[in-house]
Scaffold this active site. Structure first.
Site, mmCIF file in Angstrom:
data_model
loop_
_atom_site.group_PDB
_atom_site.id
_atom_site.type_symbol
_atom_site.label_atom_id
_atom_site.label_comp_id
_atom_site.label_asym_id
_atom_site.label_seq_id
_atom_site.Cartn_x
_atom_site.Cartn_y
_atom_site.Cartn_z
ATOM 1 N N GLU A 156 0.869 -1.174 0.000
ATOM 2 C CA GLU A 156 0.000 0.000 0.000
ATOM 3 C C GLU A 156 0.907 1.225 0.000
ATOM 4 O OE1 GLU A 156 -3.083 -0.143 -0.485
ATOM 5 O OE2 GLU A 156 -3.495 -2.257 -0.093
ATOM 6 N N CYS A 204 -1.888 9.379 2.341
ATOM 7 C CA CYS A 204 -1.466 8.804 1.060
ATOM 8 C C CYS A 204 -2.467 9.051 -0.053
ATOM 9 C CB CYS A 204 -1.199 7.304 1.212
ATOM 10 S SG CYS A 204 -2.631 6.353 1.760
#
Length: 477
Positions: free
Chosen positions: A217, A251
């Site tokens: 991720e 993110c």
């Protein structure tokens, strides 16, 4: 609960304990559910302690952002998992096909064994416990390595998990970058990493030595495209929300905005008004989060200095409000004002790397095709945000851009949808989690065929003549 595993040998000993315990006594479905219930209860009971630990690690973390972005996400994920887990865990019937008759086929979802989770500093509870909950739901034992950049939160996680799990069920390794490298080299049955693309490459290379499957991720430069038909007011407000939550240290935060040339200046004005409305009190910005540490703060200042040196307009959005100090000064020197960088060129440092802070490039475009091409010329993003009322324009973007996830006319919401997978593509990551997709990530979908008599294989064997020859030619026709 294993702590302070500072050497490869200590890490390996903890891993071996987890593995031996899993082989001896795999968690039943009822145990998994009970574990998740206890985890939910203990996290809910210790939310104030969690907020304080994260606040100390950041220097200052807006409390409501911690509650929403950490506890809220994890508790929602656990609730969704508890509601659906029995259904997810059931064997899935498949068709064996007439050529295998008489037979039945199914897929069983079995736990992998011991999984490793390396979590980052930006959401140190959320991005540790959400994948951990998925791994527990699937029936695994877990070895967690929290970020060394949030040491107080790492200690909180160690203490919290010790209340819920035996040390042979969930272990926590505390340490720095060298420990992370050794951790990645353990022969896990699956390794889950959240962090930067650069570190993700190293994690994947280390895992490859054991052929350990990985979920990465990562991040990257997530664009927001404002179409010609977009309502600029709501678009600006929602981009501010996505960009300034956790001071941009997210993110999936919008990393840059593409806006029609004719609307650029109006958009900048609306952004400035929106920020001023949200942070009106000079000197006490309790609702505005600090940058995690001096290294990240210096990196962000370098991005702005580079942009200014290249002649870009650099526009702070808070008119000096950050010059004053709150009574609590421990982190106010790491406040980074929300700042726009207008039309940076492709060589600017601010466009060469993920920003991960409250800096937002605003790039004007002449046509929607040019905007799409701008996105396509870069790595595939973790998130894509589209704003507009013209569905054909939105579809033009969706049909050409491949992204980890998309949100239309808002930001961040795709992460909060428990029933959608979350994960990147290409440089922004690989693999998924959240909801059933997290359960599947930490499970082996094991095919099972149950054969009954008569069996064609009793006829299909050497010598391949007569009936055997006829059956083979019939089955392969």
């Amino acid at each position: 609960m294993s702590t302070n595993d500072n050497t490869p040998d200590q890490l390996r000993a903890s891993f071996d304990r987890l593995k031996s315990a899993w082989r001896a006594d795999r968690p039943t479905l009822e145990q998994r559910r009970a574990d998740l219930v206890r985890l939910r209860e203990r996290l809910s009971a210790r939310k104030q302690e969690m907020c304080e630990a994260i606040d100390q690690d950041f220097g200052h973390r807006a409390r409501h952002e911690t509650l929403l972005g950490e506890a809220g996400v994890v508790l929602s994920e656990i609730d969704h998992t508890l509601a659906k887990l029995r259904h997810w865990a059931r064997p899935e019937r498949r068709k064996a096909g007439w050529k295998l008759w008489p037979a039945k086929a199914e897929i069983r979802f079995v736990p992998l064994g011991v999984v490793g989770i390396i979590s980052p500093w930006n959401y140190p509870v959320n991005l540790a416990l959400a994948p951990l909950a998925a791994a527990i739901a699937a029936g695994n034992h877990v070895f967690l390595k929290p970020s060394e950049h949030t040491p107080r939160t790492a200690e909180f996680l160690r203490s919290l998990l010790a209340e819920v799990f035996a040390e042979t069920r969930v272990a926590v390794a505390l340490g720095g970058a060298e420990l992370s490298a050794a951790f990645s080299s353990l022969p896990f049955d699956h390794l889950f990493f959240t962090g930067s693309t650069a570190v993700g490459r190293k994690v994947m290379a280390a895992a490859a030595q054991n052929l350990t499957p990985v979920t990465l991720e990562l991040g990257g430069k997530s664009p927001a495209i404002i179409g010609e038909t977009a309502d600029l007011g709501p678009a600006a407000a929602r981009i501010v929300t996505g960009k300034l939550f956790n001071a941009g240290q997210t993110c999936i935060a919008p990393d840059y905005v593409l806006v029609p040339e004719s609307k650029r200046d109006a958009f900048i004005t609306l952004m400035k008004q929106e920020v001023a409305n949200r942070y009106p009190v000079k000197g006490r910005l309790d609702d505005y989060t600090s940058i995690i540490n001096a290294t990240q703060h210096e990196r962000l200042n370098h991005l702005l200095a580079d942009a200014a040196a290249r002649g870009c307009a650099v526009i702070p959005l808070l008119d000096g409000s950050l010059d004053a100090r709150s009574p609590d000064t421990r982190s106010r020197d790491r406040l980074m004002p929300p700042t726009l960088v207008v039309d940076p060129d492709g060589q600017s440092a601010v466009m060469a790397e993920e920003i991960f802070g409250p800096i937002l490039p605003v790039i004007s475009y002449a046509s929607i095709d040019r905007a799409i091409d701008y996105v396509l010329d870069r790595d595939r993003p973790l998130a894509l945000y589209c704003f507009g009322q013209d569905q054909s324009e939105i579809e033009a973007i969706l049909s050409r851009v491949v992204a980890g996830g998309v949100c239309i006319n808002d930001t961040l919401y795709q992460f909060g949808c428990n029933d959608l997978p979350f994960g990147g593509v290409g440089a922004s990551g690989m693999g998924h989690y959240h909801g059933r997709d997290g359960f599947l990530t930490f499970s082996k979908a094991m095919p099972v065929v149950r054969k009954y008599d008569p069996a064609p294989s009793d006829l299909v064997k050497p010598p391949y003549r007569g009936i055997a020859d006829w059956v083979i030619r019939f089955l392969s026709r």
